[in-house]
Design a protein around this motif. Structure first.
Motif, PDB file in Angstrom:
ATOM      1  N   THR A 131     -15.772  21.848  42.108  1.00  0.00           N
ATOM      2  CA  THR A 131     -16.192  22.244  43.297  1.00  0.00           C
ATOM      3  C   THR A 131     -16.121  21.124  44.644  1.00  0.00           C
ATOM      4  OG1 THR A 131     -18.169  23.406  42.526  1.00  0.00           O
ATOM      5  CG2 THR A 131     -17.977  23.521  45.253  1.00  0.00           C
ATOM      6  N   GLY A 155     -25.958  14.532  47.239  1.00  0.00           N
ATOM      7  CA  GLY A 155     -25.648  15.390  46.102  1.00  0.00           C
ATOM      8  C   GLY A 155     -24.600  15.467  45.262  1.00  0.00           C
ATOM      9  N   ALA A 156     -24.911  16.512  44.593  1.00  0.00           N
ATOM     10  CA  ALA A 156     -23.997  16.403  43.349  1.00  0.00           C
ATOM     11  C   ALA A 156     -22.512  16.712  43.782  1.00  0.00           C
ATOM     12  CB  ALA A 156     -24.375  17.311  41.884  1.00  0.00           C
ATOM     13  N   VAL A 157     -22.156  17.789  44.999  1.00  0.00           N
ATOM     14  CA  VAL A 157     -21.123  17.831  45.710  1.00  0.00           C
ATOM     15  C   VAL A 157     -20.860  16.744  46.117  1.00  0.00           C
ATOM     16  CG1 VAL A 157     -19.524  19.509  46.239  1.00  0.00           C
ATOM     17  CG2 VAL A 157     -21.011  20.371  44.797  1.00  0.00           C
ATOM     18  N   GLY A 177     -30.554  13.142  53.715  1.00  0.00           N
ATOM     19  CA  GLY A 177     -31.766  13.231  54.201  1.00  0.00           C
ATOM     20  C   GLY A 177     -32.937  12.169  54.025  1.00  0.00           C
ATOM     21  N   LYS A 181     -30.719   7.076  50.774  1.00  0.00           N
ATOM     22  CA  LYS A 181     -29.466   7.913  50.188  1.00  0.00           C
ATOM     23  C   LYS A 181     -28.497   7.439  50.655  1.00  0.00           C
ATOM     24  CE  LYS A 181     -31.554  12.419  48.193  1.00  0.00           C
ATOM     25  NZ  LYS A 181     -32.007  13.912  49.035  1.00  0.00           N
ATOM     26  N   TYR A 197     -29.955  12.525  59.077  1.00  0.00           N
ATOM     27  CA  TYR A 197     -29.968  14.112  60.041  1.00  0.00           C
ATOM     28  C   TYR A 197     -31.764  14.118  60.128  1.00  0.00           C
ATOM     29  CZ  TYR A 197     -31.167  16.856  55.796  1.00  0.00           C
ATOM     30  OH  TYR A 197     -32.119  17.887  55.194  1.00  0.00           O
ATOM     31  N   ASN A 220     -21.606  21.524  53.387  1.00  0.00           N
ATOM     32  CA  ASN A 220     -22.398  21.760  51.846  1.00  0.00           C
ATOM     33  C   ASN A 220     -23.633  22.424  52.483  1.00  0.00           C
ATOM     34  OD1 ASN A 220     -21.654  20.795  50.086  1.00  0.00           O
ATOM     35  ND2 ASN A 220     -21.615  19.003  50.082  1.00  0.00           N
ATOM     36  N   CYS A 242     -18.133  24.877  51.687  1.00  0.00           N
ATOM     37  CA  CYS A 242     -18.962  25.024  50.063  1.00  0.00           C
ATOM     38  C   CYS A 242     -20.041  25.905  49.929  1.00  0.00           C
ATOM     39  CB  CYS A 242     -18.624  23.883  49.907  1.00  0.00           C
ATOM     40  SG  CYS A 242     -19.808  23.804  48.086  1.00  0.00           S
ATOM     41  N   GLY A 243     -20.832  25.277  50.727  1.00  0.00           N
ATOM     42  CA  GLY A 243     -22.201  25.995  50.766  1.00  0.00           C
ATOM     43  C   GLY A 243     -23.091  25.983  52.456  1.00  0.00           C
ATOM     44  N   TYR A 248     -30.819  29.043  52.617  1.00  0.00           N
ATOM     45  CA  TYR A 248     -31.108  29.603  51.787  1.00  0.00           C
ATOM     46  C   TYR A 248     -32.500  30.437  51.225  1.00  0.00           C
ATOM     47  CZ  TYR A 248     -27.101  27.808  49.697  1.00  0.00           C
ATOM     48  OH  TYR A 248     -25.579  27.509  49.516  1.00  0.00           O
ATOM     49  N   PHE A 273     -14.860  29.309  50.079  1.00  0.00           N
ATOM     50  CA  PHE A 273     -14.430  29.009  48.670  1.00  0.00           C
ATOM     51  C   PHE A 273     -15.492  28.861  47.127  1.00  0.00           C
ATOM     52  CE2 PHE A 273     -14.984  24.786  46.657  1.00  0.00           C
ATOM     53  CZ  PHE A 273     -15.195  24.974  47.718  1.00  0.00           C
ATOM     54  N   VAL A 275     -15.886  27.947  43.200  1.00  0.00           N
ATOM     55  CA  VAL A 275     -15.343  27.449  42.791  1.00  0.00           C
ATOM     56  C   VAL A 275     -14.553  27.708  41.903  1.00  0.00           C
ATOM     57  CG1 VAL A 275     -17.430  26.916  41.361  1.00  0.00           C
ATOM     58  CG2 VAL A 275     -15.575  25.239  41.284  1.00  0.00           C
ATOM     59  N   LEU A 318     -34.475  20.606  44.588  1.00  0.00           N
ATOM     60  CA  LEU A 318     -33.031  20.623  45.057  1.00  0.00           C
ATOM     61  C   LEU A 318     -32.997  20.617  47.004  1.00  0.00           C
ATOM     62  CD1 LEU A 318     -30.605  23.032  43.032  1.00  0.00           C
ATOM     63  CD2 LEU A 318     -30.913  19.936  43.484  1.00  0.00           C
ATOM     64  N   ASN A 323     -33.290  14.702  45.225  1.00  0.00           N
ATOM     65  CA  ASN A 323     -32.114  13.910  43.807  1.00  0.00           C
ATOM     66  C   ASN A 323     -31.252  13.308  44.881  1.00  0.00           C
ATOM     67  OD1 ASN A 323     -31.632  16.608  45.385  1.00  0.00           O
ATOM     68  ND2 ASN A 323     -29.764  16.199  44.643  1.00  0.00           N
TER      69      ASN A 323
HETATM   70  P1  NDP Z   1     -27.223  18.933  45.704  1.00  0.00           P
HETATM   71  O1  NDP Z   1     -26.896  17.874  44.416  1.00  0.00           O
HETATM   72  O2  NDP Z   1     -26.777  18.076  47.006  1.00  0.00           O
HETATM   73  O3  NDP Z   1     -28.516  19.199  45.854  1.00  0.00           O
HETATM   74  C1  NDP Z   1     -28.951  20.012  47.328  1.00  0.00           C
HETATM   75  C2  NDP Z   1     -28.944  18.774  48.463  1.00  0.00           C
HETATM   76  O4  NDP Z   1     -29.458  19.358  49.377  1.00  0.00           O
HETATM   77  C3  NDP Z   1     -30.648  18.354  48.937  1.00  0.00           C
HETATM   78  O5  NDP Z   1     -31.003  16.623  47.877  1.00  0.00           O
HETATM   79  C4  NDP Z   1     -30.842  17.615  49.761  1.00  0.00           C
HETATM   80  O6  NDP Z   1     -30.269  16.206  50.555  1.00  0.00           O
HETATM   81  C5  NDP Z   1     -30.147  18.926  50.598  1.00  0.00           C
HETATM   82  N1  NDP Z   1     -30.430  19.948  51.494  1.00  0.00           N
HETATM   83  C6  NDP Z   1     -32.097  20.848  51.220  1.00  0.00           C
HETATM   84  N2  NDP Z   1     -32.339  21.244  52.054  1.00  0.00           N
HETATM   85  C7  NDP Z   1     -31.117  21.068  53.011  1.00  0.00           C
HETATM   86  C8  NDP Z   1     -31.431  21.420  54.319  1.00  0.00           C
HETATM   87  N3  NDP Z   1     -32.476  22.582  54.614  1.00  0.00           N
HETATM   88  N4  NDP Z   1     -30.582  20.380  55.020  1.00  0.00           N
HETATM   89  C9  NDP Z   1     -29.792  20.140  54.853  1.00  0.00           C
HETATM   90  N5  NDP Z   1     -29.987  19.422  54.062  1.00  0.00           N
HETATM   91  C10 NDP Z   1     -30.458  20.025  52.903  1.00  0.00           C
HETATM   92  O7  NDP Z   1     -26.811  20.270  45.476  1.00  0.00           O
HETATM   93  P2  NDP Z   1     -24.796  20.050  45.020  1.00  0.00           P
HETATM   94  O8  NDP Z   1     -23.858  19.122  45.129  1.00  0.00           O
HETATM   95  O9  NDP Z   1     -25.013  21.222  43.819  1.00  0.00           O
HETATM   96  O10 NDP Z   1     -24.801  21.665  46.409  1.00  0.00           O
HETATM   97  C11 NDP Z   1     -24.256  20.796  47.969  1.00  0.00           C
HETATM   98  C12 NDP Z   1     -23.627  22.228  48.906  1.00  0.00           C
HETATM   99  O11 NDP Z   1     -22.362  22.959  47.507  1.00  0.00           O
HETATM  100  C13 NDP Z   1     -25.378  23.693  47.986  1.00  0.00           C
HETATM  101  O12 NDP Z   1     -25.020  24.225  49.485  1.00  0.00           O
HETATM  102  C14 NDP Z   1     -23.986  24.385  46.946  1.00  0.00           C
HETATM  103  O13 NDP Z   1     -24.662  26.138  47.215  1.00  0.00           O
HETATM  104  C15 NDP Z   1     -22.955  24.825  47.304  1.00  0.00           C
HETATM  105  N6  NDP Z   1     -22.728  24.507  45.979  1.00  0.00           N
HETATM  106  C16 NDP Z   1     -20.803  25.978  46.595  1.00  0.00           C
HETATM  107  C17 NDP Z   1     -20.259  25.768  44.857  1.00  0.00           C
HETATM  108  C18 NDP Z   1     -18.783  26.897  45.319  1.00  0.00           C
HETATM  109  O14 NDP Z   1     -18.457  27.371  44.302  1.00  0.00           O
HETATM  110  N7  NDP Z   1     -19.061  26.983  46.854  1.00  0.00           N
HETATM  111  C19 NDP Z   1     -20.396  25.273  43.979  1.00  0.00           C
HETATM  112  C20 NDP Z   1     -21.294  23.977  43.492  1.00  0.00           C
HETATM  113  C21 NDP Z   1     -22.389  24.347  45.051  1.00  0.00           C
HETATM  114  P3  NDP Z   1     -30.868  15.992  51.641  1.00  0.00           P
HETATM  115  O15 NDP Z   1     -31.954  14.849  51.383  1.00  0.00           O
HETATM  116  O16 NDP Z   1     -29.580  14.897  51.896  1.00  0.00           O
HETATM  117  O17 NDP Z   1     -31.230  16.527  52.539  1.00  0.00           O
END
Ligand code: NDP
Length: 335
Positions: A131, A155-157, A177, A181, A197, A220, A242-243, A248, A273, A275, A318, A323
């Motif tokens: 992604t 995060g992962a992405v 956050g 991190k 943030y 994201n 991406c997200g 959500y 997009f 992935v 999440l 994480n």
């Molecule tokens: P992450 O490993 O990034 O985990 C989610 C992180 O999002 C949390 O650790 C948290 O970190 C942050 N978060 C949670 N709630 C909020 C909020 N209200 N405001 C801001 N940050 C928040 O997940 P992924 O890396 O797997 O996914 C990241 C994004 O990419 C997601 O939105 C996901 O839906 C999207 N995605 C899209 C894909 C695609 O094909 N388009 C494929 C895979 C993922 P923090 O402590 O920084 O708040």
């Protein structure tokens, strides 16, 4: 062998909690011709799964009520009636959240444990890594010296996006956050600038860290953070959508400031997009990520909780930012 599965028992409106899920005992099903019996080793929990809990049309169908949740799982073959897979093989697939799974061999891909740790296939070398790879390199297309901002940076992405942007010679500003991190992004991944943030005024911090504006934004999270980033885009900026994780779990529809004017006056491109749009290029993407990993140009972190019964905690974590890097559940060791 005691088997269990986790099912969706009610559709959440807002943040999911234990009332929306049920863990059930189920029998272990013997494999038929062309099938294998698997022991689950690692379960991937991913933000997109929240969308599948709604009864709403999307790019993947909603999870069915009273049926097991499913997603990326790494498992070991413990008995086989397949000509392709033998006992002991490690595989990956889109599989139900169960301790033991009976699955057709055609739905599985065999992993080579000597190539990379098996869990990496759910993170940097799997869906999240790809992604980042395609979203950033195809849509964002960062150039040397440009400023790339990534939200959800730890995060992962996000962790992969920032590292790839640096490989391409761009300046990287990450938004996340917690100070832990930020420390990881700055000191281990060499992000140029980082913003918390939750404790900083994001608009002020972005103005300070992006004095020449924003050329690429990898989004994201959506919401207020993205509104702040988009107010600073440069002419010809590219935004990879991406997200939108901040949206959500909203109980009702959010209406933010309208940013289309910013896109217009900057001749900017914003492109959403999924992935899987890049499925035919996955092999090439995974190979390049694996090469950079081997060369030490990329690194990764996993947050691992232990035990099948911790899966829901890992999933809801999440949305509370528990994480750093890829969130996984370790269910069992391979034999
Ligand atoms: P992450 O490993 O990034 O985990 C989610 C992180 O999002 C949390 O650790 C948290 O970190 C942050 N978060 C949670 N709630 C909020 C909020 N209200 N405001 C801001 N940050 C928040 O997940 P992924 O890396 O797997 O996914 C990241 C994004 O990419 C997601 O939105 C996901 O839906 C999207 N995605 C899209 C894909 C695609 O094909 N388009 C494929 C895979 C993922 P923090 O402590 O920084 O708040």
């Amino acid at each position: 062998m005691h088997n269990e599965q986790i099912v969706l028992s009610a559709r959440p409106n807002g943040m999911p909690n234990s009332e929306h899920f049920r863990t059930e005992s189920i029998p272990v099903k013997d494999p038929e011709n062309g099938e294998v019996l698997l022991k689950t080793l690692y379960i991937s929990v991913d933000p997109y799964m929240r969308g599948r809990m709604n009864d709403r049309k999307s790019y993947v169908p909603p999870f069915a009520l009273n049926e097991p949740l499913s997603g990326g799982i790494v498992a070991q073959v413990i008995s086989s009636r397949s000509t392709e897979l033998t006992e002991g093989d490690i595989v990956i697939g889109n599989l139900p959240w169960q301790k033991f799974i009976t699955a057709p061999d055609a739905s599985l891909r065999k992993l080579d444990p000597d190539l990379a740790p098996i869990s990496a296939s759910l993170g940097i070398l799997g869906m999240p890594g790809l992604t980042a790879y395609f979203g950033l390199l195809d849509i964002g297309d960062p150039k040397p010296g440009e400023t790339v901002v990534v939200s959800g940076a730890a995060g992962a992405v996000g962790t992969v996006v920032g590292q790839l942007a640096r490989i391409k010679g761009a300046r990287v500003v990450g938004i996340a956050g917690s100070d832990d991190k930020l420390h990881y992004l700055k000191n281990e991944l060499q992000f140029d600038e980082v913003i918390n943030y939750k404790t900083e005024n994001v608009r002020d911090s972005l103005s300070n860290t992006c004095p020449d504006g924003v050329d690429v934004y990898f989004d994201n999270v959506g919401g207020d953070i993205s509104d702040a980033v988009l107010s600073l885009i440069n002419k010809g900026a590219r935004i990879a959508l991406c997200g939108q994780i901040s949206l959500y779990n909203l109980e009702k529809q959010d209406h933010g400031p309208r940013m289309q004017g910013q896109l217009l006056i900057n001749s900017a491109l914003m492109k959403g997009f999924i992935v899987s749009d890049y499925a035919q290029h996955f092999e090439q993407g995974a190979m390049e990520l694996a090469k950079w990993l081997k060369e030490g140009k990329l690194t990764y972190k996993e947050t691992i909780v232990e035990g099948f019964d911790q899966t829901l905690r890992a999933f809801t974590g999440l949305f509370t930012g528990d994480n750093i890097g890829k969130q996984l559940v370790k269910v069992a060791d391979p034999d």
